[in-house]
Every structure is written in structure tokens, then in C-alpha cells.
Write a protein that holds these residues in place. Structure first.
Motif, PDB file in Angstrom:
ATOM      1  N   VAL A  43       0.956  -1.291  -0.094  1.00  0.00           N
ATOM      2  CA  VAL A  43       0.116  -0.108  -0.011  1.00  0.00           C
ATOM      3  C   VAL A  43       0.948   1.243  -0.146  1.00  0.00           C
ATOM      4  O   VAL A  43       1.914   1.234   0.681  1.00  0.00           O
ATOM      5  N   VAL A  44       0.601   2.048  -0.737  1.00  0.00           N
ATOM      6  CA  VAL A  44       1.456   3.481  -0.958  1.00  0.00           C
ATOM      7  C   VAL A  44       0.849   4.493  -0.823  1.00  0.00           C
ATOM      8  O   VAL A  44      -0.464   4.509  -1.326  1.00  0.00           O
ATOM      9  N   GLY A  74     -12.450  13.158   6.158  1.00  0.00           N
ATOM     10  CA  GLY A  74     -12.626  11.927   6.466  1.00  0.00           C
ATOM     11  C   GLY A  74     -13.307  10.811   5.638  1.00  0.00           C
ATOM     12  O   GLY A  74     -13.343   9.803   5.845  1.00  0.00           O
ATOM     13  N   ARG A  75     -14.225  11.683   4.433  1.00  0.00           N
ATOM     14  CA  ARG A  75     -14.787  10.746   3.615  1.00  0.00           C
ATOM     15  C   ARG A  75     -13.682   9.920   2.682  1.00  0.00           C
ATOM     16  O   ARG A  75     -12.792  10.481   2.143  1.00  0.00           O
ATOM     17  N   ALA A  76     -14.032   8.907   2.421  1.00  0.00           N
ATOM     18  CA  ALA A  76     -13.072   8.190   1.262  1.00  0.00           C
ATOM     19  C   ALA A  76     -13.912   7.631   0.277  1.00  0.00           C
ATOM     20  O   ALA A  76     -15.066   7.306   0.138  1.00  0.00           O
ATOM     21  N   TYR A  77     -13.194   7.914  -1.002  1.00  0.00           N
ATOM     22  CA  TYR A  77     -13.735   7.495  -2.341  1.00  0.00           C
ATOM     23  C   TYR A  77     -12.953   6.460  -2.912  1.00  0.00           C
ATOM     24  O   TYR A  77     -11.740   6.584  -2.793  1.00  0.00           O
ATOM     25  N   ASP A 129      -7.402  14.442  12.615  1.00  0.00           N
ATOM     26  CA  ASP A 129      -8.166  13.136  13.423  1.00  0.00           C
ATOM     27  C   ASP A 129      -9.068  12.375  12.662  1.00  0.00           C
ATOM     28  O   ASP A 129      -9.043  11.209  12.474  1.00  0.00           O
ATOM     29  N   ARG A 130      -9.948  13.060  11.685  1.00  0.00           N
ATOM     30  CA  ARG A 130     -11.006  12.442  10.982  1.00  0.00           C
ATOM     31  C   ARG A 130     -10.401  11.794   9.683  1.00  0.00           C
ATOM     32  O   ARG A 130     -10.721  10.554   9.593  1.00  0.00           O
ATOM     33  N   GLN A 131      -9.142  12.291   9.041  1.00  0.00           N
ATOM     34  CA  GLN A 131      -8.460  11.423   8.300  1.00  0.00           C
ATOM     35  C   GLN A 131      -7.695  10.285   8.560  1.00  0.00           C
ATOM     36  O   GLN A 131      -7.475   9.111   8.321  1.00  0.00           O
ATOM     37  N   LEU A 132      -7.214  10.360   9.878  1.00  0.00           N
ATOM     38  CA  LEU A 132      -6.418   9.064  10.504  1.00  0.00           C
ATOM     39  C   LEU A 132      -7.632   8.313  10.721  1.00  0.00           C
ATOM     40  O   LEU A 132      -7.202   7.063  10.854  1.00  0.00           O
ATOM     41  N   LEU A 138      -9.604   1.947   6.535  1.00  0.00           N
ATOM     42  CA  LEU A 138      -9.376   1.635   5.399  1.00  0.00           C
ATOM     43  C   LEU A 138      -8.083   0.819   5.059  1.00  0.00           C
ATOM     44  O   LEU A 138      -8.119  -0.339   4.456  1.00  0.00           O
ATOM     45  N   LEU A 139      -7.062   1.222   6.045  1.00  0.00           N
ATOM     46  CA  LEU A 139      -5.789   0.146   5.727  1.00  0.00           C
ATOM     47  C   LEU A 139      -6.024  -1.061   6.510  1.00  0.00           C
ATOM     48  O   LEU A 139      -5.537  -2.027   5.861  1.00  0.00           O
TER      49      LEU A 139
END
Length: 261
Positions: A43-44, A74-77, A129-132, A138-139
Motif C-alpha cells: 500500500v502506497v 475523512g470521507r473516502a472515495y 483526526d478524521r483522516q487518521l 481503510l488500511l
């Protein structure tokens, strides 16, 4: 009656698996080999350098792409199916693998990267923190499904240290490692190695080059502290010792490398 019905169902299932393939090929998909594994090995992680809207546009309409984008909220696409290669790695190498686009999943995180400060030095922008939280979820899912080894959760700067600095020194590698994601080092062991190195002295450049190669980084092996070696060392430091990532060999960097045996 039950056996007849069961037999009819089995026949129907097998008939459904023996579908017509391309150009009328008689293609049977009813048998799956046990000797197989995911093509995904790494994963990169990247930063986008632009805001949410620009990131979505560039990664969906431009000449680069990523499998996933994590926005500032923090929303993922999901932009590219994991079964397909996204164009995110470019010229790169990790443990000698140069086919990174074909063997990795790319995740872009919305972040401005850096801007020039009053003293001319870069001012790096933090992640939130939302991104973390989104990245951790996800990871974990990607790593579990593809069986990705901890050392293969990397940044763009790790696989392309001569060209890239993302996801930057403020990317939360340590927080992810504390959550069981990615590679880290034995901090107690590093402290012990540091104390010994401060007495014995610093290893030579060739030693640092050998350690970088052992830990996955593409690096010259000629004993010369040249620009490519400095860049590779800076990438390692940015990941594991982000407070100082000048690419210069020092005792603390050596101690961290020894603590990753």
C-alpha cells in the motif's frame, strides 16, 4: 424426491458456471485453484497537494489516479477498482520491485503538503483526526484482505526518494503503527543501540547504504555520500525520525536501523 431436486440444483449450478466466454469460448468457472494469492503486495500513501474538489477532479479526470482518496472531512472515495492498476507510483522501487503500479494499492490523502516559510524553509501541513480514523479503517481492511506485510505499508517518498517527499514528515506513521498498521522499530532497542554508538562512533557511509537496501530502499552501494544516498536516507528519516530528516548519517538514525533487525 429430495435427491432428485438436489441433483437438479447441482446440474443447474454447474451449467451456470459453464458460461460462454469471449467469441463463444466454452469457459467453465466452476473450479477454483487453491494455489493462488493476491497480486497486491504493498500500500502506497500519498498527499494530494490540493483541496478536496481539485483532488477529486485530478484523480478522476487527469493523467494520474489512485485506488482511494481520503478527503479533509475523512470521507473516502474509491476511484479505481482494486483489481485494476492505478497510476499513482510512477518510477519507483521497493525491495527491488519496480512494478509498483501493478502490485500496489495507492491511497491519496487530501493535504497541502508544504508551503515556504518566512525563513525559506518548508512549513508542513498536518493531517487531521478524521483522516487518521478513516485511514486506519481503510488500511486495516486492505491489509487483511490482501495479506500485506507491515514493511510494505509505505509512502511515495519511500519508493521514490529521488523524486517525491509525500506524504511528508507530519504523516502519522507512529500513530498507525500503534494501531498495528505498518512497520516500526523497537524503541527500547534503539535507545540501547544509540548509547553504544555514542561510545563506539558512527558507521561509515557504506554501512548506511547497506542498511537502506536491507530495509527496502533503492540506494547506491558505493560508499559515497552522494545526492541519491542523501535522498534515500532523508526518506527513511522522514518515515521513522521525522523531527530531523536532512539525509545526513547520524547515530540516532543508525540506532533506529539496528532496532529494525
Amino acid at each position: 424426491m429430495f435427491r432428485l431436486t438436489s441433483a437438479l440444483l447441482t446440474t443447474a449450478v454447474l451449467a451456470g458456471c459453464a458460461a460462454r466466454g469471449p467469441a463463444g469460448l466454452d469457459l467453465d468457472t466452476s473450479i477454483t485453484a487453491v494455489s493462488q494469492a493476491s497480486r497486491v503486495r504493498s500500500v502506497v500513501l500519498h498527499y494530494t497537494s490540493v483541496d478536496d474538489a481539485s483532488s477529486i477532479h485530478l484523480l478522476s479526470k487527469g493523467k494520474v489516479s489512485a485506488h482511494y482518496l481520503v478527503t479533509d472531512s475523512g470521507r473516502a472515495y474509491r476511484l479505481v477498482d482494486e483489481n485494476r492498476a492505478a497510476w499513482h507510483a510512477g518510477a519507483s522501487s521497493w525491495y527491488g520491485n519496480i512494478a509498483m503500479n501493478s502490485t500496489s494499492i495507492g491511497i491519496e490523502v487530501v493535504n497541502s503538503g508544504w508551503t515556504e516559510g518566512p525563513d525559506g524553509k518548508p512549513l508542513w501541513h498536518p493531517y487531521n483526526d478524521r483522516q487518521l480514523r478513516a485511514l486506519t479503517i481503510l488500511l486495516r481492511d486492505i491489509i487483511q484482505r490482501h495479506g500485506i506485510a507491515p514493511e510494505n505499508v509505505v509512502g511515495h517518498s519511500d519508493i521514490a526518494p529521488q523524486r517525491k517527499v509525500d506524504p511528508g514528515p507530519l504523516f502519522p506513521w507512529k500513530a498507525l503503527a500503534d494501531a498495528g498498521i505498518g512497520r516500526w522499530y523497537d524503541e527500547t532497542g534503539a535507545a540501547e543501540h544509540l548509547a553504544r554508538l555514542q561510545l563506539q562512533g558512527l558507521p561509515d557511509t557504506a554501512w548506511f547504504q547497506q542498511q537502506l537496501q536491507r530495509l527496502g530502499y533503492a540506494c547506491p552501494q558505493d560508499g559515497v555520500l552522494d545526492k541519491p544516498t542523501i535522498n534515500a536516507l532523508a526518506a527513511f528519516q522522514m518515515h521513522y525520525r521525522p523531527a530531523l530528516h536532512d539525509g545526513q548519517p547520524d547515530a540516532e538514525t543508525a540506532a533506529i536501523m539496528l532496532a529494525m533487525l
